[in-house]
Write a protein that holds these residues in place. Structure first.
Motif: not given
Length: 290
Positions: A8-13, A17-18, A91-93
């Motif tokens: 579960i990556t820490p990227l939010t909506q 990207f991170t 990482q990107f959505h």
């Protein structure tokens, strides 16, 4: 194949990207998947082992790979003797670029690239070397300029020569495109209220269904139970707090809706393959959210 962890990556909506950069002595994250696309640029890790889907191989001094959504992947130390492995991860959505947008002529190469990434793409050493400084210096850009640079990098990757598809089988799970207003409404509510006590009864009323019907519905549409779906959202926010703050693990547990620290630790390890403490220690490099 060993057990595959769902990260579960820490990227939010709210993020595009991170970008993460660190120097380390070993690869210690287990075989895992996540919904986000991932670019991995690795230097000085000759003879480490890469696993992408059903493909495994030893890597060279320079490594550049694009991993598609929900594709199992990991790097292992294996026979690597380096004490200074440099790893850059982006990482990107999966929905960062709208499908209609990608259908425009000017985006056709990027669209094809993302489609091929469902099996993993290894780029040539020449491409990795040509983009080396752009990966290492991406943290110097911010905001809109960072998004433009990511698009530019993806374009250059899409037209590069000698890229190679790795896995023989696509592990992508396209059923994650829910195509349901009720599911979207449920997830929007959980995203906004993850830090509160959310019950199955509450969610069922929200979407106008009985508890039993909603339980079956969300399981059929997402492949996950209501509790698993809510926990994944909470773990994502907890991961972000572990990286961005110095709050104690107990504080983060309660801030993200887990009212029991032992349960939080157990769920976190089951989802990410490590404890919250190990996760925080592992992300000791530079992490930037755009």
């Amino acid at each position: 194949m060993t057990k595959i962890i769902r990260e579960i990556t820490p990227l939010t909506q709210s993020d595009c990207f991170t970008f993460f950069s660190r120097v380390k002595k070993e690869f210690n994250f287990p075989l895992h998947t996540h919904e986000e696309f991932e670019i991995n640029f690795i230097m000085n890790a000759k003879n480490a082992k890469r696993i992408i889907g059903d493909h495994s191989d030893s890597i060279d001094e320079l490594e550049l790979v694009l991993v598609g959504s929900n594709l199992p992947h990991a790097w292992f130390t294996h026979q690597c003797q380096s004490e200074e492995i440099h790893e850059v991860t982006i990482q990107f959505h999966r929905d960062l670029f709208d499908e209609k947008f990608l259908k425009r002529n000017q985006l056709s190469f990027i669209r094809t690239l993302l489609e091929r990434s469902s099996k993993g793409i290894l780029f040539s050493p020449e491409t990795a070397l040509a983009l080396k400084h752009r990966f290492l210096n991406l943290h110097q850009k911010s905001g809109f300029d960072s998004v433009l640079e990511l698009m530019s990098i993806l374009h250059d990757l899409s037209i590069s020569r000698n890229m190679r598809t790795l896995s023989n089988t696509s592990f992508s799970n396209e059923s994650l495109s829910y195509n349901s207003r009720r599911i979207e409404k449920a997830f929007e509510y959980m995203q906004s209220n993850y830090d509160k006590n959310i019950t199955l009864e509450e969610m069922a009323k929200l979407v106008g269904m009985t508890e039993v019907s909603f339980s079956r519905f969300i399981k059929k549409r997402t492949g996950k139970t209501f509790v698993d779906s809510l926990n994944e959202i909470r773990i994502g926010h907890a991961s972000r707090l572990l990286i961005d703050t110095t709050h104690t693990i107990a504080e983060i547990s309660y801030q993200t809706g887990f009212n029991n620290l032992s349960y939080f630790n157990r769920v976190f390890k089951a989802r990410n393959g490590c404890t919250p403490k190990e996760f925080r220690e592992d992300f000791s490099g530079t992490r930037t959210f755009i």
